[in-house]
Design an enzyme around this catalytic site. Structure first.
Site, short mmCIF file in Angstrom:
data_model
loop_
_atom_site.label_atom_id
_atom_site.label_comp_id
_atom_site.label_asym_id
_atom_site.label_seq_id
_atom_site.Cartn_x
_atom_site.Cartn_y
_atom_site.Cartn_z
N LYS A 111 0.72 -1.71 -0.04
CA LYS A 111 -0.12 0.11 -0.22
C LYS A 111 0.87 1.29 -0.37
CE LYS A 111 -3.81 -2.94 2.22
NZ LYS A 111 -4.42 -2.81 3.70
N GLN A 155 -5.04 -2.40 9.87
CA GLN A 155 -4.61 -3.43 8.91
C GLN A 155 -5.21 -4.24 10.22
OE1 GLN A 155 -3.60 -3.68 5.83
NE2 GLN A 155 -4.22 -5.58 6.08
N ASP A 178 -11.01 2.83 4.31
CA ASP A 178 -11.81 1.10 4.45
C ASP A 178 -13.04 1.00 4.35
OD1 ASP A 178 -9.56 -0.36 4.02
OD2 ASP A 178 -9.03 -0.58 6.18
#
Length: 351
Positions: A111, A155, A178
């Site tokens: 990422k 994460q 997200d």
């Protein structure tokens, strides 16, 4: 520009459609299993794609997520540069990594590289496996208050001693790139409401269908898996596109029969090769989210990655299918970058 020759299986009549390649978002699929032939057009600028019916099976078109993701990253890079030049703002993404899982560290590293490739600023906070939940919440709070950060990503998975829901809820909804905040999911589920962000993997699945000009409206779609991260939001997105949606899960009876009715299949259950060729309706379009390691002594690492769909069987029946790897995976990161750019534009009212 390419042209697509479609021959109807029942009448053998043909229709010529002009389409662009996948980089412009435009291959048109039809439920017709046949031979695929490419030839140069008279102009020499493209090709003619002729799909003709045949009693013998043919290979499905590979839905190239890697190529589409690159196109999207190029588009994002242009907008990021334009934003920096116009108002002096660079979109910023903060990633919080808890623990030392190798797979999570790899995802975060990828990422970060993706952010650099399009000009997005990325920050990373690494916390120990045994850190307290309060430490994670403190990091989130700092990024919530930081005007240079437009997206916050925690994460997953988190260590077992932490309340995942409590931590995800702490992320500001305006920076929830997200798309996991319950208000964003709630808006996604409601007619007439739009979420600020859509979860990245399901968004990537739908984007692939759009870029390949797969018709969703009025089609029967099956989502295999009902996780909060992929299956459930994917089903909601398909429903918003006016598909008739069924969800297959661990308690579903006769999953093979239900799946065989689908024009579009999104498989996200985490079971290698679960969906066999006998599950698939001829001409269906398959988006395979699964990334499962299976032992392979001939592979350099002793294993290879396969999807939830048995590719070798499915590619002989489906009209199009995503490969594993190289299908949905690259799209997930591309959608994260897209959400971060969307956030920065919204916060700074930049068109």
């Amino acid at each position: 520009m390419a042209s697509l020759m479609f021959t109807d299986c029942s009448s053998m009549s043909s229709t010529l459609l002009h389409v662009n390649g996948p980089r412009r978002g435009a291959i048109l699929f039809r439920q017709c299993v046949g031979q695929l032939r490419l030839r140069s057009t008279a102009s020499g600028r493209g090709c003619s794609l002729s799909i003709r019916c045949s009693s013998s099976p043919s290979s499905a078109t590979s839905v190239d997520g890697k190529a589409v993701a690159k196109t999207i990253r190029d588009e994002i890079a242009i907008d990021v540069s334009r934003m920096k030049e116009s108002i002096g703002v660079v979109p910023g993404l903060a990633v919080i990594l808890v623990g030392d899982r190798k797979d999570s560290a790899t995802y975060v590293r990828n990422k970060k590289k993706a952010c650099e490739s399009v000009g997005i600023k990325s920050l990373e906070v690494r916390l120990a496996e045994d850190c307290s939940e309060e430490q994670v919440l403190k990091s989130i709070s700092c990024f919530n208050d930081d005007p240079s950060i437009h997206g916050i990503l925690v994460q997953l998975p988190l260590p077992s001693h932490m309340d995942e829901q409590n931590i995800l809820n702490a992320v500001s909804i305006e920076k929830d790139v997200d798309g996991f905040h319950p208000l964003n999911i709630g808006r996604l589920a409601m007619r007439g409401r739009d979420p600020l962000f859509v979860p990245c993997t399901p968004k990537g699945c739908i984007e692939l269908l759009h870029r390949y000009n797969v018709e969703i409206k009025g089609k029967r779609a099956v989502v295999i898996g009902r996780s909060n991260i992929v299956g459930m939001p994917a089903a909601l997105l398909l429903q918003r596109e006016d598909a008739t949606v069924s969800i297959i899960h661990s308690r579903t009876k006769n999953p093979e029969e239900i799946t065989r009715e689908a024009d579009i299949i999104i498989a996200a259950v985490g079971q290698p090769n679960m969906v066999r060729g006998s599950w698939i309706k001829p001409g269906a379009v398959i988006i395979d989210v699964g990334i499962n390691p299976v032992d392979d002594p001939n592979a350099p690492r002793g294993y290879r990655l396969v999807g939830d769909v048995c590719y070798e069987e499915a590619c002989k029946i489906a009209s199009a299918i995503t490969p594993v790897p190289g299908g949905v995976g690259p799209m997930t990161i591309a959608m994260l970058l897209s959400n971060t750019l969307i956030s920065a534009k919204r916060i700074h009212n930049f068109k």
